[in-house]
Design a protein around this motif. Structure first.
Motif, PDB file in Angstrom:
ATOM      1  N   GLN A  10       7.603   7.088   9.960  1.00 39.70           N
ATOM      2  CA  GLN A  10       7.159   8.226  10.509  1.00 39.70           C
ATOM      3  C   GLN A  10       6.006   8.950   9.770  1.00 39.70           C
ATOM      4  N   ASP A  11       5.800   8.363   8.506  1.00 41.58           N
ATOM      5  CA  ASP A  11       4.886   8.868   7.525  1.00 41.58           C
ATOM      6  C   ASP A  11       3.562   8.634   8.101  1.00 41.58           C
ATOM      7  N   ARG A  12       2.709   9.665   8.539  1.00 38.78           N
ATOM      8  CA  ARG A  12       1.135   9.244   9.028  1.00 38.78           C
ATOM      9  C   ARG A  12       0.459   9.946   7.365  1.00 38.78           C
ATOM     10  N   LEU A  13      -0.586   9.487   7.280  1.00 31.28           N
ATOM     11  CA  LEU A  13      -1.561   9.925   6.206  1.00 31.28           C
ATOM     12  C   LEU A  13      -2.955  10.082   6.780  1.00 31.28           C
ATOM     13  N   ASP A  14      -3.523  11.018   6.611  1.00 28.72           N
ATOM     14  CA  ASP A  14      -5.030  11.353   6.969  1.00 28.72           C
ATOM     15  C   ASP A  14      -5.747  11.652   5.850  1.00 28.72           C
ATOM     16  N   ILE A  15      -6.302  10.772   5.288  1.00 30.75           N
ATOM     17  CA  ILE A  15      -6.925  10.796   3.882  1.00 30.75           C
ATOM     18  C   ILE A  15      -8.473  10.819   4.371  1.00 30.75           C
ATOM     19  N   SER A  16      -9.468  11.831   3.611  1.00 28.16           N
ATOM     20  CA  SER A  16     -10.710  11.990   3.745  1.00 28.16           C
ATOM     21  C   SER A  16     -11.403  12.458   2.451  1.00 28.16           C
ATOM     22  N   ASN A  17     -12.509  11.912   2.282  1.00 27.31           N
ATOM     23  CA  ASN A  17     -13.422  12.184   0.949  1.00 27.31           C
ATOM     24  C   ASN A  17     -12.357  12.132  -0.408  1.00 27.31           C
ATOM     25  N   THR A  18     -11.559  11.160  -0.369  1.00 30.46           N
ATOM     26  CA  THR A  18     -10.791  10.965  -1.344  1.00 30.46           C
ATOM     27  C   THR A  18     -11.192   9.538  -2.130  1.00 30.46           C
ATOM     28  N   HIS A  19     -11.059   9.443  -3.688  1.00 30.98           N
ATOM     29  CA  HIS A  19     -11.107   8.159  -4.304  1.00 30.98           C
ATOM     30  C   HIS A  19      -9.858   7.549  -4.721  1.00 30.98           C
ATOM     31  N   LEU A  20      -9.499   6.309  -4.277  1.00 32.73           N
ATOM     32  CA  LEU A  20      -8.117   5.771  -4.399  1.00 32.73           C
ATOM     33  C   LEU A  20      -8.509   4.534  -5.099  1.00 32.73           C
ATOM     34  N   CYS A  21      -9.569   4.344  -5.911  1.00 37.96           N
ATOM     35  CA  CYS A  21      -9.844   3.335  -6.752  1.00 37.96           C
ATOM     36  C   CYS A  21      -8.893   2.854  -7.638  1.00 37.96           C
ATOM     37  N   GLY A  22      -8.651   1.734  -7.664  1.00 39.44           N
ATOM     38  CA  GLY A  22      -7.552   0.961  -8.439  1.00 39.44           C
ATOM     39  C   GLY A  22      -5.960   1.278  -7.765  1.00 39.44           C
ATOM     40  N   SER A  23      -5.924   1.808  -6.669  1.00 39.34           N
ATOM     41  CA  SER A  23      -4.281   1.849  -5.876  1.00 39.34           C
ATOM     42  C   SER A  23      -4.216   0.540  -5.760  1.00 39.34           C
ATOM     43  N   ARG A  24      -2.695   0.394  -5.445  1.00 43.63           N
ATOM     44  CA  ARG A  24      -1.921  -0.532  -4.923  1.00 43.63           C
ATOM     45  C   ARG A  24      -1.082  -0.216  -4.181  1.00 43.63           C
ATOM     46  N   PHE A  25      -1.031  -1.146  -3.079  1.00 42.44           N
ATOM     47  CA  PHE A  25      -0.069  -0.928  -1.661  1.00 42.44           C
ATOM     48  C   PHE A  25       0.821  -2.124  -1.755  1.00 42.44           C
ATOM     49  N   SER A  26       2.053  -2.109  -1.825  1.00 43.54           N
ATOM     50  CA  SER A  26       2.967  -3.338  -1.647  1.00 43.54           C
ATOM     51  C   SER A  26       3.927  -3.056  -0.506  1.00 43.54           C
ATOM     52  N   CYS A  27       4.129  -4.066   0.109  1.00 46.15           N
ATOM     53  CA  CYS A  27       5.201  -3.833   1.177  1.00 46.15           C
ATOM     54  C   CYS A  27       5.091  -2.544   2.214  1.00 46.15           C
ATOM     55  N   VAL A  28       3.679  -2.649   2.768  1.00 50.12           N
ATOM     56  CA  VAL A  28       3.098  -1.435   3.430  1.00 50.12           C
ATOM     57  C   VAL A  28       2.812  -1.845   4.646  1.00 50.12           C
ATOM     58  N   ASN A  29       3.006  -1.209   5.804  1.00 51.55           N
ATOM     59  CA  ASN A  29       2.520  -1.413   7.144  1.00 51.55           C
ATOM     60  C   ASN A  29       1.772  -0.640   7.682  1.00 51.55           C
ATOM     61  N   LEU A  30       0.545  -1.162   7.746  1.00 53.72           N
ATOM     62  CA  LEU A  30      -0.896  -0.445   8.117  1.00 53.72           C
ATOM     63  C   LEU A  30      -1.216  -0.573   9.576  1.00 53.72           C
ATOM     64  N   SER A  31      -0.326  -1.164  10.396  1.00 56.34           N
ATOM     65  CA  SER A  31      -0.537  -1.499  11.916  1.00 56.34           C
ATOM     66  C   SER A  31      -1.408  -0.141  12.471  1.00 56.34           C
ATOM     67  N   ASP A  32      -2.088  -0.350  13.108  1.00 60.78           N
ATOM     68  CA  ASP A  32      -3.050   0.444  13.991  1.00 60.78           C
ATOM     69  C   ASP A  32      -3.716   1.579  13.221  1.00 60.78           C
ATOM     70  N   SER A  33      -3.999   1.077  11.881  1.00 62.16           N
ATOM     71  CA  SER A  33      -4.452   2.026  11.189  1.00 62.16           C
ATOM     72  C   SER A  33      -6.136   1.888  11.320  1.00 62.16           C
ATOM     73  N   ASP A  34      -6.950   2.822  10.945  1.00 60.46           N
ATOM     74  CA  ASP A  34      -8.281   2.700  10.924  1.00 60.46           C
ATOM     75  C   ASP A  34      -9.088   2.977   9.633  1.00 60.46           C
ATOM     76  N   ILE A  35      -9.980   2.121   9.101  1.00 60.38           N
ATOM     77  CA  ILE A  35     -10.684   2.683   7.903  1.00 60.38           C
ATOM     78  C   ILE A  35     -12.321   2.761   8.347  1.00 60.38           C
ATOM     79  N   THR A  36     -12.955   3.820   8.136  1.00 69.13           N
ATOM     80  CA  THR A  36     -14.264   4.086   8.644  1.00 69.13           C
ATOM     81  C   THR A  36     -14.908   4.871   7.376  1.00 69.13           C
ATOM     82  N   ASP A  37     -16.246   4.302   7.382  1.00 70.07           N
ATOM     83  CA  ASP A  37     -17.288   5.027   6.507  1.00 70.07           C
ATOM     84  C   ASP A  37     -16.698   4.994   5.297  1.00 70.07           C
TER      85      ASP A  37
END
Length: 126
Positions: A10-37
């Motif tokens: 149920q969690d949805r993130l709308d992230i814009s103009n953000t630096h996530l350098c060095g972030s780690r994602f584990s056991c994450v479902n990113l189905s139907d996600s879009d990464i643009t620009d």
């Protein structure tokens, strides 16, 4: 607001103009996600299901792909200039409208192979 945690999925993130350098994602479902620009230099995927992945307008210069399956994948308008393939299965691969200038397979010029084949085809029709 409620004190209850949202249910999984149920969690949805709308992230814009953000630096996530060095972030780690584990056991994450990113189905139907879009990464643009976005910039994803040195991004690493390990043990990830990328079925039906779409890469559009992507610069992957210097990318390394190891132990990967692209079965039934489609590549269109792709530059593989200077790429190296090692221990690659090309079984049932179809290549059309390709510029094979300078291409070799196990050190043999593909252009020379085409020339020999075309010459043999000409001899066979005589």
């Amino acid at each position: 607001m409620t004190d209850q945690e949202p249910e999984a999925g149920q969690d949805r993130l709308d992230i814009s103009n953000t630096h996530l350098c060095g972030s780690r994602f584990s056991c994450v479902n990113l189905s139907d996600s879009d990464i643009t620009d976005s910039i994803a230099e040195r991004l690493s995927f390990d043990d990830v299901d990328l079925s039906d992945l779409q890469l559009l307008n992507v610069n992957a210069s210097g990318a390394r792909v190891k132990d990967a399956s692209f079965a039934r994948a489609t590549f269109s308008d792709v530059s593989l200039e200077g790429a190296t393939f090692d221990r690659v299965s090309l079984r049932d691969v179809a290549i059309t409208s390709a510029d094979c200038t300078g291409m070799t397979i196990d050190g043999v010029s593909v252009g020379d192979l085409f020339s020999a084949w075309n010459s043999q085809q000409g001899d066979a029709s005589r």
